[in-house]
Design an enzyme around this catalytic site. Structure first.
Site, PDB file in Angstrom:
ATOM      1  N   ASP A   1       0.794  -1.025   0.473  1.00 19.90           N
ATOM      2  CA  ASP A   1       0.016   0.258   0.342  1.00 19.90           C
ATOM      3  C   ASP A   1       1.177   1.175   0.183  1.00 19.90           C
ATOM      4  O   ASP A   1       2.325   1.157   1.123  1.00 19.90           O
ATOM      5  CB  ASP A   1      -0.852  -0.164   0.764  1.00 19.90           C
ATOM      6  CG  ASP A   1      -1.860   1.045   1.185  1.00 19.90           C
ATOM      7  OD1 ASP A   1      -2.113   1.554  -0.422  1.00 19.90           O
ATOM      8  OD2 ASP A   1      -2.721   1.873   2.165  1.00 19.90           O
TER       9      ASP A   1
ATOM     10  N   ASP B   1      -7.989  -6.706   0.216  1.00 20.67           N
ATOM     11  CA  ASP B   1      -7.383  -6.687   2.004  1.00 20.67           C
ATOM     12  C   ASP B   1      -7.852  -6.010   2.885  1.00 20.67           C
ATOM     13  O   ASP B   1      -8.895  -5.171   2.982  1.00 20.67           O
ATOM     14  CB  ASP B   1      -6.145  -5.812   1.294  1.00 20.67           C
ATOM     15  CG  ASP B   1      -5.909  -4.725   1.764  1.00 20.67           C
ATOM     16  OD1 ASP B   1      -6.809  -4.227   1.093  1.00 20.67           O
ATOM     17  OD2 ASP B   1      -5.509  -4.071   2.929  1.00 20.67           O
TER      18      ASP B   1
ATOM     19  N   CYS C   1     -15.131 -26.154   9.879  1.00 23.65           N
ATOM     20  CA  CYS C   1     -13.699 -25.354   9.157  1.00 23.65           C
ATOM     21  C   CYS C   1     -12.907 -26.196   8.483  1.00 23.65           C
ATOM     22  O   CYS C   1     -12.656 -27.376   9.381  1.00 23.65           O
ATOM     23  CB  CYS C   1     -13.267 -24.440   9.902  1.00 23.65           C
ATOM     24  SG  CYS C   1     -11.944 -23.287   9.457  1.00 23.65           S
TER      25      CYS C   1
ATOM     26  N   CYS D   1      -9.291 -25.626   8.860  1.00 24.65           N
ATOM     27  CA  CYS D   1      -8.431 -25.017   8.293  1.00 24.65           C
ATOM     28  C   CYS D   1      -7.683 -25.550   9.482  1.00 24.65           C
ATOM     29  O   CYS D   1      -8.274 -26.932  10.748  1.00 24.65           O
ATOM     30  CB  CYS D   1      -8.337 -23.465   9.227  1.00 24.65           C
ATOM     31  SG  CYS D   1      -8.790 -23.362  11.099  1.00 24.65           S
TER      32      CYS D   1
ATOM     33  N   CYS E   1      -8.914 -26.254  12.942  1.00 22.41           N
ATOM     34  CA  CYS E   1     -10.073 -26.116  13.991  1.00 22.41           C
ATOM     35  C   CYS E   1      -9.787 -27.666  13.836  1.00 22.41           C
ATOM     36  O   CYS E   1     -10.669 -28.681  13.810  1.00 22.41           O
ATOM     37  CB  CYS E   1     -11.078 -26.121  12.584  1.00 22.41           C
ATOM     38  SG  CYS E   1     -11.591 -24.189  13.065  1.00 22.41           S
TER      39      CYS E   1
ATOM     40  N   HIS F   1      -7.367 -19.461  11.236  1.00 24.83           N
ATOM     41  CA  HIS F   1      -9.067 -19.556  10.686  1.00 24.83           C
ATOM     42  C   HIS F   1      -9.153 -18.636  10.685  1.00 24.83           C
ATOM     43  O   HIS F   1     -10.069 -18.657   8.996  1.00 24.83           O
ATOM     44  CB  HIS F   1      -9.710 -19.511  12.574  1.00 24.83           C
ATOM     45  CG  HIS F   1     -11.571 -19.986  12.483  1.00 24.83           C
ATOM     46  ND1 HIS F   1     -11.751 -21.225  11.153  1.00 24.83           N
ATOM     47  CD2 HIS F   1     -12.105 -19.631  12.303  1.00 24.83           C
ATOM     48  CE1 HIS F   1     -12.985 -21.124  11.977  1.00 24.83           C
ATOM     49  NE2 HIS F   1     -13.460 -19.723  12.579  1.00 24.83           N
TER      50      HIS F   1
END
Length: 357
Positions: free
Chosen positions: A89, A271, A310, A312, A315, A342
């Site tokens: 940025d 983002d 989930c 991930c 999880c 997560h």
RNA sequence: GCAGAGUUAGUGAAGCGGUCAAACACAACAGACUGUAAAUCUGUCGGCUUUAGCCUUCGUAGGUUCGAAUCCUACACUCUGCA
């Protein structure tokens, strides 16, 4: 050049584009690693969530350790260990977030570092120079961003006009700095659309940005305190007018519902600090976009993972809500890391759902 | 046994005659966070009702006073010296 693979709904699209650091499939979500890395996570952990691109920040890396240091060490990829594309940025957001510490002139912005009191001057040209020196694969034009509460609405026109004057300077400087690069070695430049909540201005701004020599279109100045309906109104108004050949990047949006709306209205990439910041603050999204505080007393003996639906790491590896609540309560940083994994996975899964339409 | 010091809300700790339901910190409880000055910030935190108010609290029991967490007496317990 953006390649559309498929469209969905009225404005949505699935596609891909090349950067000098590899292909990016869209829609995609890009976490913010302001100081060169996503806070509390290893690059490998970030990659495993499905993230393709990481953001870094011109302002913060310029202040410390300085782009010269990073350049000497091989660029921001070598410095922070992220192998995929990096987008920086421009520092434009700090014109807004550090509002009380800045002085804006037509030439550029003087920031007074709140920590040290040191003054730092960033102009459109300097922002381009820093971003190139950092070695980013995608960079953003230095824009003038303002808040959207009532007190600042009269500044909308001024910010809009300045953003476009600065864009011209950014493009000129960018071309100068990249004159000797092959097209395949050149980073991509994103121009920023401003105009506040004024649909007419927004539309004109989009036309101006798309008429300039930029590789991508960034939508700025949203999610800065305005009601969600206002942001949606702007995104909806812009949706029919995008140039199909360029990627469209919504700056600073990361709430699941906002991302869904954006992707369904032609946005390819976004983002946000939200997934990782909220995670470090013990807040996660659970199936159905349910925002959940893991420190709540009701999780004290909860054996379930954050979100049973989930896939991930957190999880699927036996970390219970009870464990995470405890770790947050005692201040162990692992809890924030697991929650970050997560939340990033949660947003990546949203993107993957769209990409598999 | 003698001499000092102490005992305040879940914990630690201010307060030492009225402006004290009682600072502050921690814990607890809830919330906020959207291109990261953010592993940060905000609110609640004796009870009942709730803009205000009422009731019960500052080791225990008495007393002085118009008025006491604050002064006095006794008792209980804790710590530090001396035996």
């Amino acid at each position: 050049m953006f390649r559309t693979i498929k469209t969905f709904g009225e404005f949505g699209r699935i596609g891909e584009f090349d950067t000098r650091r590899g292909l990016v499939k869209t829609p995609t979500f890009m976490p913010d690693g302001t100081r060169g890395v996503v806070k509390s996570l290893l690059p490998s952990q970030v990659a495993k969530t499905g993230v393709q691109v990481v953001l870094a920040n011109t302002y913060h890396l310029h202040l410390a350790p300085g782009e010269n240091v990073i350049q000497e060490l091989g660029g921001v990829h070598a410095f922070g260990g992220w192998k995929g594309p990096i987008l920086t940025d421009s520092g434009g957001f700090q014109v807004f977030s550090l509002d009380k510490h800045t002085k804006i002139t037509e030439e550029g912005v003087t920031f007074k570092d709140p920590a040290t009191g040191d003054k730092h001057f960033i102009s459109p040209e300097i922002s381009m120079q820093i971003q190139l020196a950092l070695g980013a694969d995608m960079i953003v034009a230095f824009d003038h961003l303002i808040g959207l509460d009532e007190s600042s609405q009269h500044k909308t026109l001024e910010a809009y006009e300045r953003t476009h004057r600065w864009l011209v300077r950014c493009v000129t400087e960018f071309k100068r700095l990249t004159a000797n690069m092959k097209p395949s070695e050149r980073p991509l430049l994103f121009g920023v659309v401003q105009g506040g909540l004024d649909l007419e201005l927004r539309r004109k701004s989009l036309d101006l940005v798309q008429a300039s020599e930029v590789d991508g279109i960034a939508i700025g100045g949203l999610s800065v305190g305005e009601p969600q309906a206002d942001m949606f109104r702007v995104l909806k108004a812009l949706a029919p007018h995008y140039d199909n050949a360029r990627p469209r990047f919504l700056l600073g949006v990361g709430a699941p519902a906002d991302l869904r709306f954006a992707y369904e209205h032609g946005i390819d990439m976004a983002d946000c600090v939200l997934p990782t910041r909220n995670a470090r603050h013990a807040t996660v999204w659970i199936d159905g976009d349910i925002k959940t505080h893991l420190t709540n007393a009701r999780f004290t003996k909860d054996p379930l993972p954050i979100d049973p639906t989930c896939d991930c790491y957190a999880c699927t590896n036996g970390f219970s809500r009870a464990f995470l609540k405890h770790q947050f309560k005692v201040g162990e940083p692992l809890a924030g890391s697991l929650a970050s994994i997560h939340n990033l996975r949660y947003l990546s899964r949203i993107c993957e759902q769209y990409r598999s339409i």
